[in-house]
Design a protein around this motif. Structure first.
Motif, PDB file in Angstrom:
ATOM      1  N   TRP A 173      16.821  12.450  -9.023  1.00 44.19           N
ATOM      2  CA  TRP A 173      15.634  12.355  -8.181  1.00 44.19           C
ATOM      3  C   TRP A 173      14.790  13.606  -8.375  1.00 44.19           C
ATOM      4  CZ3 TRP A 173      14.260  15.569  -3.973  1.00 44.19           C
ATOM      5  CH2 TRP A 173      13.152  15.134  -3.238  1.00 44.19           C
ATOM      6  N   MET A 174      13.484  13.433  -8.602  1.00 43.16           N
ATOM      7  CA  MET A 174      12.597  14.560  -8.882  1.00 43.16           C
ATOM      8  C   MET A 174      11.747  14.945  -7.673  1.00 43.16           C
ATOM      9  SD  MET A 174      11.235  13.453 -12.636  1.00 43.16           S
ATOM     10  CE  MET A 174      10.492  15.075 -12.927  1.00 43.16           C
ATOM     11  N   GLY A 175      11.293  13.955  -6.928  1.00 52.56           N
ATOM     12  CA  GLY A 175      10.436  14.245  -5.790  1.00 52.56           C
ATOM     13  C   GLY A 175       9.742  12.988  -5.321  1.00 52.56           C
ATOM     14  N   PHE A 176       9.047  13.093  -4.182  1.00 54.82           N
ATOM     15  CA  PHE A 176       8.266  11.962  -3.716  1.00 54.82           C
ATOM     16  C   PHE A 176       7.024  12.418  -2.970  1.00 54.82           C
ATOM     17  CE2 PHE A 176       9.066  12.136   0.804  1.00 54.82           C
ATOM     18  CZ  PHE A 176      10.392  12.448   1.013  1.00 54.82           C
ATOM     19  N   ILE A 177       6.092  11.490  -2.853  1.00 59.11           N
ATOM     20  CA  ILE A 177       4.944  11.656  -1.982  1.00 59.11           C
ATOM     21  C   ILE A 177       5.071  10.591  -0.907  1.00 59.11           C
ATOM     22  CG2 ILE A 177       3.412  10.238  -3.447  1.00 59.11           C
ATOM     23  CD1 ILE A 177       1.145  12.234  -2.547  1.00 59.11           C
ATOM     24  N   ALA A 178       5.009  11.013   0.320  1.00 63.07           N
ATOM     25  CA  ALA A 178       5.218  10.094   1.429  1.00 63.07           C
ATOM     26  C   ALA A 178       3.935   9.337   1.770  1.00 63.07           C
ATOM     27  CB  ALA A 178       5.714  10.861   2.642  1.00 63.07           C
ATOM     28  N   TYR A 179       4.081   8.352   2.652  1.00 61.07           N
ATOM     29  CA  TYR A 179       2.949   7.503   3.056  1.00 61.07           C
ATOM     30  C   TYR A 179       1.785   8.328   3.621  1.00 61.07           C
ATOM     31  CZ  TYR A 179       4.529   8.363   7.786  1.00 61.07           C
ATOM     32  OH  TYR A 179       4.870   8.980   8.961  1.00 61.07           O
ATOM     33  N   SER A 202       0.821  -1.201   0.000  1.00 58.87           N
ATOM     34  CA  SER A 202       0.000   0.000   0.000  1.00 58.87           C
ATOM     35  C   SER A 202       0.857   1.253   0.000  1.00 58.87           C
ATOM     36  CB  SER A 202      -0.900   0.009   1.238  1.00 58.87           C
ATOM     37  OG  SER A 202      -1.568   1.248   1.356  1.00 58.87           O
ATOM     38  N   ILE A 203       0.430   2.264  -0.756  1.00 60.07           N
ATOM     39  CA  ILE A 203       1.175   3.521  -0.788  1.00 60.07           C
ATOM     40  C   ILE A 203       0.961   4.329   0.502  1.00 60.07           C
ATOM     41  CG2 ILE A 203       1.180   3.639  -3.303  1.00 60.07           C
ATOM     42  CD1 ILE A 203      -1.017   5.763  -3.129  1.00 60.07           C
ATOM     43  N   THR A 204       0.089   3.847   1.378  1.00 57.87           N
ATOM     44  CA  THR A 204      -0.107   4.512   2.669  1.00 57.87           C
ATOM     45  C   THR A 204       0.645   3.816   3.799  1.00 57.87           C
ATOM     46  OG1 THR A 204      -2.127   3.255   3.145  1.00 57.87           O
ATOM     47  CG2 THR A 204      -2.383   5.340   1.953  1.00 57.87           C
ATOM     48  N   ALA A 205       1.383   2.775   3.468  1.00 57.45           N
ATOM     49  CA  ALA A 205       2.113   2.029   4.501  1.00 57.45           C
ATOM     50  C   ALA A 205       3.303   2.830   5.017  1.00 57.45           C
ATOM     51  CB  ALA A 205       2.597   0.697   3.928  1.00 57.45           C
ATOM     52  N   SER A 206       3.386   2.892   6.360  1.00 51.69           N
ATOM     53  CA  SER A 206       4.511   3.609   6.994  1.00 51.69           C
ATOM     54  C   SER A 206       5.832   2.904   6.684  1.00 51.69           C
ATOM     55  CB  SER A 206       4.307   3.662   8.502  1.00 51.69           C
ATOM     56  OG  SER A 206       3.077   4.226   8.821  1.00 51.69           O
ATOM     57  N   TYR A 207       6.846   3.577   6.509  1.00 50.71           N
ATOM     58  CA  TYR A 207       7.124   5.001   6.427  1.00 50.71           C
ATOM     59  C   TYR A 207       7.722   5.313   5.068  1.00 50.71           C
ATOM     60  CZ  TYR A 207       6.582   4.959  11.466  1.00 50.71           C
ATOM     61  OH  TYR A 207       6.097   4.813  12.732  1.00 50.71           O
ATOM     62  N   PHE A 208       7.173   4.708   4.042  1.00 52.69           N
ATOM     63  CA  PHE A 208       7.816   4.760   2.740  1.00 52.69           C
ATOM     64  C   PHE A 208       7.524   6.046   1.967  1.00 52.69           C
ATOM     65  CE2 PHE A 208       9.663   0.753   3.052  1.00 52.69           C
ATOM     66  CZ  PHE A 208       8.759  -0.146   3.584  1.00 52.69           C
ATOM     67  N   ALA A 209       8.443   6.334   1.055  1.00 52.11           N
ATOM     68  CA  ALA A 209       8.312   7.424   0.107  1.00 52.11           C
ATOM     69  C   ALA A 209       8.144   6.830  -1.276  1.00 52.11           C
ATOM     70  CB  ALA A 209       9.554   8.305   0.139  1.00 52.11           C
TER      71      ALA A 209
END
Length: 121
Positions: A49-55, A28-35
């Motif tokens: 690297w361009m950017g990320f959206i965190a969990y 899941s893209i909402t799983a802690s604590y991934f980017a």
């Protein structure tokens, strides 16, 4: 096993907006604590690297691209997306989505196969 798959147009005209989507399976893209990040590689150059959206939905962008970049997500579809505005031929690259921990390409463990985007009229 986490799998990522990029999708979107392979050809974009100068001054237009590049839009790509990454579909994630196996996690899941909402799983802690991934980017969940976007990384690109122009021809003959290294990874950028361009950017990320965190969990938690927070976003972080490369200072050099911040003014033109937006990353968003659709948690119901387990997808996240990249928009890069006002593109030029210098934005031609292979674009990757990936799961990692920060703002360095080396921090990303799982990658999509990459998608070629060419900016040309």
């Amino acid at each position: 096993q986490v799998q990522l798959q990029e999708s979107g147009p392979g050809l974009v005209k100068p001054s237009q907006t590049l839009s790509l989507t990454c579909t994630v399976s196996g996690g899941s893209i909402t799983a802690s604590y991934f980017a969940w990040g976007w990384i690109r590689q122009p021809p003959g150059k290294g990874l950028e690297w361009m950017g990320f959206i965190a969990y938690d939905g927070s976003t972080y962008y490369s200072p050099s691209l911040k003014s033109r970049t937006s990353i968003s997500r659709d948690t119901s579809r387990n997808q996240f997306s990249l928009q890069l505005n006002s593109v030029s031929p210098e934005d031609t690259a292979v674009y990757y989505c990936a799961r990692g921990l920060g703002d360095l390409a080396d921090e990303y463990e799982y990658w999509g196969q990459g998608t070629q985007v060419t900016v040309s009229s």
